[in-house]
Design an enzyme around this catalytic site. Structure first.
Site, PDB file in Angstrom:
ATOM      1  N   SER A 241       5.655 -17.781 -22.303  1.00  0.00           N
ATOM      2  CA  SER A 241       4.432 -18.414 -21.822  1.00  0.00           C
ATOM      3  C   SER A 241       4.461 -19.896 -22.148  1.00  0.00           C
ATOM      4  O   SER A 241       5.197 -20.327 -23.043  1.00  0.00           O
ATOM      5  CB  SER A 241       3.188 -17.783 -22.472  1.00  0.00           C
ATOM      6  OG  SER A 241       3.029 -16.441 -22.082  1.00  0.00           O
ATOM      7  N   SER A 279       5.596 -14.252 -17.485  1.00  0.00           N
ATOM      8  CA  SER A 279       5.296 -15.478 -18.226  1.00  0.00           C
ATOM      9  C   SER A 279       3.865 -15.877 -17.950  1.00  0.00           C
ATOM     10  O   SER A 279       3.409 -15.882 -16.804  1.00  0.00           O
ATOM     11  CB  SER A 279       6.245 -16.603 -17.798  1.00  0.00           C
ATOM     12  OG  SER A 279       5.985 -17.782 -18.515  1.00  0.00           O
ATOM     13  N   ASP A 281       1.569 -18.797 -17.652  1.00  0.00           N
ATOM     14  CA  ASP A 281       1.649 -20.247 -17.473  1.00  0.00           C
ATOM     15  C   ASP A 281       0.273 -20.744 -17.054  1.00  0.00           C
ATOM     16  O   ASP A 281      -0.108 -20.677 -15.874  1.00  0.00           O
ATOM     17  CB  ASP A 281       2.690 -20.601 -16.410  1.00  0.00           C
ATOM     18  CG  ASP A 281       4.052 -19.995 -16.723  1.00  0.00           C
ATOM     19  OD1 ASP A 281       4.335 -19.771 -17.909  1.00  0.00           O
ATOM     20  OD2 ASP A 281       4.824 -19.738 -15.780  1.00  0.00           O
TER      21      ASP A 281
END
Length: 377
Positions: A241, A279, A281
């Site tokens: 992340s 992830s 983001d």
């Protein structure tokens, strides 16, 4: 100032003109504080980063803001209200995934202590996370609200420590020690010079993806990647992340802040990230201009305030491109700064992550830049 090296110390070239500190604290009034927790015997490598966009004295004055989720495998509290109202009030905190409740409580307690009028009826702090469970005992719940309070109290302007500090203490980026990084750019507009600052908590990416200054380095640096082996998969995921805060003193509308937040994605891409599904983001952008222009949303304050019309000054949309580019370039450099500051670390259950081999990286970039064709002049 911190003794940790930065990307420019290695001769890595970046576009754009940085501010005095080349950090988010080049935005006037903005302050950053850290609380770093390390206890090798207990497997503790974590912390919290606290940001006061308007400084500690301005926490009750809403900032214009915008949010962008590039991929939603993560958490940032308060962003539904950012999207609804185009504003937020108070501090922003970055921390570990399971420490969000402690950081949230710390933000509420700090605001109640220093700005009781702003927190008496309603407060929704912005707290964001990345997962540090490779190096840190995440299920130990080691970070407390008092730690968040300490970071908020310790916030200062000026140069920033980077790497394994604050919320970035246990983070890993592209298979190397990652964490906290920052950079800034100056933008001239209308006879004024504005700062665009970026702060990242970098905990994403697979080694094979790593690109710095346009030079693909993943294959060259593939020889020492213990986190990839830990996944025990044929092709380890690039999951992880990153949290990005963009701040500026340029006067903007909420939708323009959201547009700046989206541009952080391009900064990630310049370092090699493809934005994997697992992830998280999450990007937040705010403007500290237009001080006092927005009526606070607290019920008690609003009921006592006379009826009024709020008014914002803003950069016309047709002149936003230099600010957009500033976000891209500062995000790229902030991520690389987090990597360059990293040192080899052994954490929870003996798990190891190497630091970026700075000399190898510097040499590879020098060689690649020297080999590029130069335009004839």
């Amino acid at each position: 100032m911190t003794a940790a090296p930065r990307a420019r110390d290695l001769g890595i070239p970046f576009a754009g003109e940085p501010g005095r500190w080349n950090a988010i604290t080049d935005v006037p009034g903005l302050e950053v504080g850290y609380r770093t927790l390390v206890d090798a015997e207990r497997g503790v490598r974590t912390g919290v980063t606290a940001i006061h966009p308007r400084g500690r004295g301005g926490a009750g004055d809403p900032c214009v803001a915008g949010f962008h989720s590039q991929n939603g495998q993560g958490e940032m509290t308060g962003v539904h209200w950012v999207q609804e109202s185009g504003t937020f009030s108070g501090p922003v905190l970055f921390t570990s995934t399971y420490a969000i409740p402690a950081a949230f409580e710390g933000a509420v307690r700090w605001t109640g202590r220093h700005h009781p009028a702003a927190s008496g009826g309603w407060l929704l702090p912005v707290v964001a996370e990345t997962w540090d469970g490779y190096l840190h005992d995440v299920r130990g719940f080691h970070l407390s609200a008092d730690d968040a309070l300490a970071a908020l109290e310790d916030a200062r302007p000026g140069p920033l420590a980077e790497g394994a500090v604050g919320g970035g203490t246990g983070m890993v980026c592209y298979g190397f020690k990652g964490g906290t990084g920052s950079a800034s750019r100056l933008v001239a507009y209308g006879g004024e010079t504005y700062a665009v600052g970026v702060l990242v908590q970098a905990n994403f990416g697979a080694r094979r993806e790593l690109t710095i200054a346009g030079v693909p380095l993943g294959a060259l640096l593939a020889d020492d990647d213990p986190k990839a082996a830990w996944y025990a998969a044929p092709e380890p995921p690039a999951a992880g992340s990153i949290i990005v805060l963009v701040a500026t003193d340029a006067p903007l509308l909420p939708s323009q802040c959201a547009a700046l937040a989206r541009r952080a994605t391009y900064g990630l891409a310049r370092t090699g990230s493809g934005g994997d599904h697992f992830s998280g983001d999450l990007f937040l952008a705010c403007s500290v201009a237009n001080a006092g222009a927005i009526t606070p949303e607290d019920d008690a304050l609003r009921s006592r305030a006379p009826e009024r019309l709020d008014a914002l000054r803003f950069v016309p949309w047709g002149h936003m491109d230099p600010f957009n580019r500033a976000v891209v370039h500062a995000t790229e450099e902030a991520i690389v700064n987090a990597l360059v500051a990293g040192e080899e670390t052994v954490g929870h259950e003996g798990r190891r992550v190497p630091g970026l081999p700075r000399e190898r990286v510097a040499r590879a970039i020098r060689d690649a830049v020297a080999a590029r064709p130069h335009p004839k002049g």
